[in-house]
Design a protein around this motif. Structure first.
Motif, short mmCIF file in Angstrom:
data_model
loop_
_atom_site.label_atom_id
_atom_site.label_comp_id
_atom_site.label_asym_id
_atom_site.label_seq_id
_atom_site.Cartn_x
_atom_site.Cartn_y
_atom_site.Cartn_z
N ILE A 62 0.93 -1.42 -0.17
CA ILE A 62 -0.15 -0.11 0.10
C ILE A 62 0.90 1.32 0.10
CG2 ILE A 62 -1.43 1.18 1.38
CD1 ILE A 62 -2.87 -1.46 2.31
N GLY A 63 1.97 1.24 0.63
CA GLY A 63 2.81 2.24 0.79
C GLY A 63 3.35 2.69 -0.53
N ARG A 64 3.78 1.50 -1.27
CA ARG A 64 4.25 1.66 -2.68
C ARG A 64 3.32 2.21 -3.80
NH1 ARG A 64 6.97 -4.21 -2.17
NH2 ARG A 64 9.07 -3.63 -1.25
N THR A 65 1.92 2.08 -3.32
CA THR A 65 0.82 2.74 -4.49
C THR A 65 0.64 4.23 -4.35
OG1 THR A 65 -1.08 2.33 -2.82
CG2 THR A 65 -0.25 0.23 -4.07
N PHE A 90 1.97 0.20 12.35
CA PHE A 90 2.49 -0.02 11.04
C PHE A 90 4.24 -0.07 11.23
CE2 PHE A 90 -1.60 1.73 9.19
CZ PHE A 90 -2.38 0.45 9.09
N ARG A 91 4.73 -0.01 12.24
CA ARG A 91 6.17 0.20 12.40
C ARG A 91 6.97 -0.68 11.51
NH1 ARG A 91 4.36 -2.69 16.58
NH2 ARG A 91 5.28 -4.51 17.29
N SER A 95 9.92 2.06 6.43
CA SER A 95 10.82 2.53 5.40
C SER A 95 9.97 2.60 4.28
CB SER A 95 11.86 1.60 5.35
OG SER A 95 11.53 0.15 5.08
N THR A 96 9.05 1.64 3.93
CA THR A 96 8.39 1.95 2.60
C THR A 96 7.42 2.98 2.75
OG1 THR A 96 8.73 -0.86 2.51
CG2 THR A 96 7.02 0.57 0.96
N ILE A 97 6.72 2.98 3.82
CA ILE A 97 5.88 4.43 3.87
C ILE A 97 6.65 5.47 3.91
CG2 ILE A 97 4.49 5.48 5.67
CD1 ILE A 97 3.86 2.53 6.91
N MET A 98 7.68 5.71 4.46
CA MET A 98 8.32 7.08 4.38
C MET A 98 8.93 7.28 2.93
SD MET A 98 8.57 8.83 7.17
CE MET A 98 6.77 8.16 7.49
N ARG A 99 9.42 6.09 2.22
CA ARG A 99 9.69 6.47 0.75
C ARG A 99 8.27 6.80 0.09
NH1 ARG A 99 13.00 1.60 1.60
NH2 ARG A 99 11.44 0.34 0.79
#
Length: 257
Positions: A62-65, A90-91, A95-99
């Protein structure tokens, strides 16, 4: 429309690594975007919050979308991902969420939600300071702060710089100041030049091009002494030093800007 389980399975299986240099880049992007827009991603994310242990890979996907949605959907997802009550849950996908958030914040197509994203980001140290203890997590967060200066993040970055001893983290702080054009912090770094590592000095040198006459003065004063102090020890005897090569690269980058 498939069931939630069908959509979750589909999202897990989609390859979201888009190649912008492909011969079919535009068609590939449009197809991927259409696929994601056909899913109820917000509903899937909300369902993960109901679990005691969210599906880390699904949240990562989801972070990548994020950049594949329209702005109004993207900000809803970011609000859920960065909500104080959800950050800890979601910890594992931090990293993916921040990206994903950094990619949104750096994309002019999402300008209308920049301010909302910035407000959410500025609350992170206050609400979830424990998530920033690990160096890698802190670096991902600092990357999201580069785009604009606010008083709260300026205080956070300076506090971080003063408290850490990691060159990697300090370089990330310097990069924030460079991106913001923060003259006060450039003056601070200039006054402590001899205390900086070679890696930090090189980033300050690059930053100097953003500070007009003050930056010109730093380069005139210090440039003659850098060939020796910036040597890597692998240069050929008759070849250029790394310092000279790096300074030439900075000059060319500035000329092209």
């Amino acid at each position: 429309m498939g069931t939630d389980d069908d959509e979750a399975s589909q999202l897990r299986e989609i390859d979201l690594h888009f190649d912008p240099y492909s011969d079919t880049a535009v068609d590939d992007y449009d197809s991927l975007k259409q696929t994601i827009e056909g899913m109820e991603v917000q509903k899937l994310l909300n369902r993960e919050l109901e679990k005691s242990l969210p599906d880390t890979f699904l949240v990562t996907q989801i972070g990548r979308t994020l950049r594949l949605h329209e702005p109004e959907v993207a900000i809803q997802l970011v609000e859920t991902l960065l909500a104080p009550r959800n950050l800890h849950a979601f910890r594992a996908s931090w990293s993916t969420i921040m990206r994903g958030v950094a990619n949104l914040r750096g994309d002019a197509r999402f300008q209308e939600i920049f301010e909302s994203i910035d407000v959410l980001l500025d609350f992170v140290p206050e609400q979830a300071d424990h998530l920033l203890k690990a160096e890698a997590s802190l670096l991902h967060y600092l990357r999201t702060l580069r785009f604009t200066r606010t008083n709260s993040r300026a205080a956070f970055v300076r506090r971080t710089y003063d408290q850490v001893h990691s060159d990697t983290v300090r370089r990330a702080c310097i990069d924030c100041w460079r991106s913001w054009g923060d003259r006060a912090q450039f003056t601070f770094l200039r006054g402590r030049w001899n205390e900086l590592s070679a890696e930090c000095q090189r980033l300050v040198w690059l930053a100097s091009f953003s500070f007009g006459d003050q930056g010109d003065g730093l380069r005139r004063q210090l440039g003659a002494n850098l060939d020796q102090s910036w040597r890597l020890g692998i240069e050929r005897q008759q070849g250029q030093s790394f310092g000279a090569i790096y300074r030439g690269w900075c000059d060319a980058a500035h000329a092209d800007a």
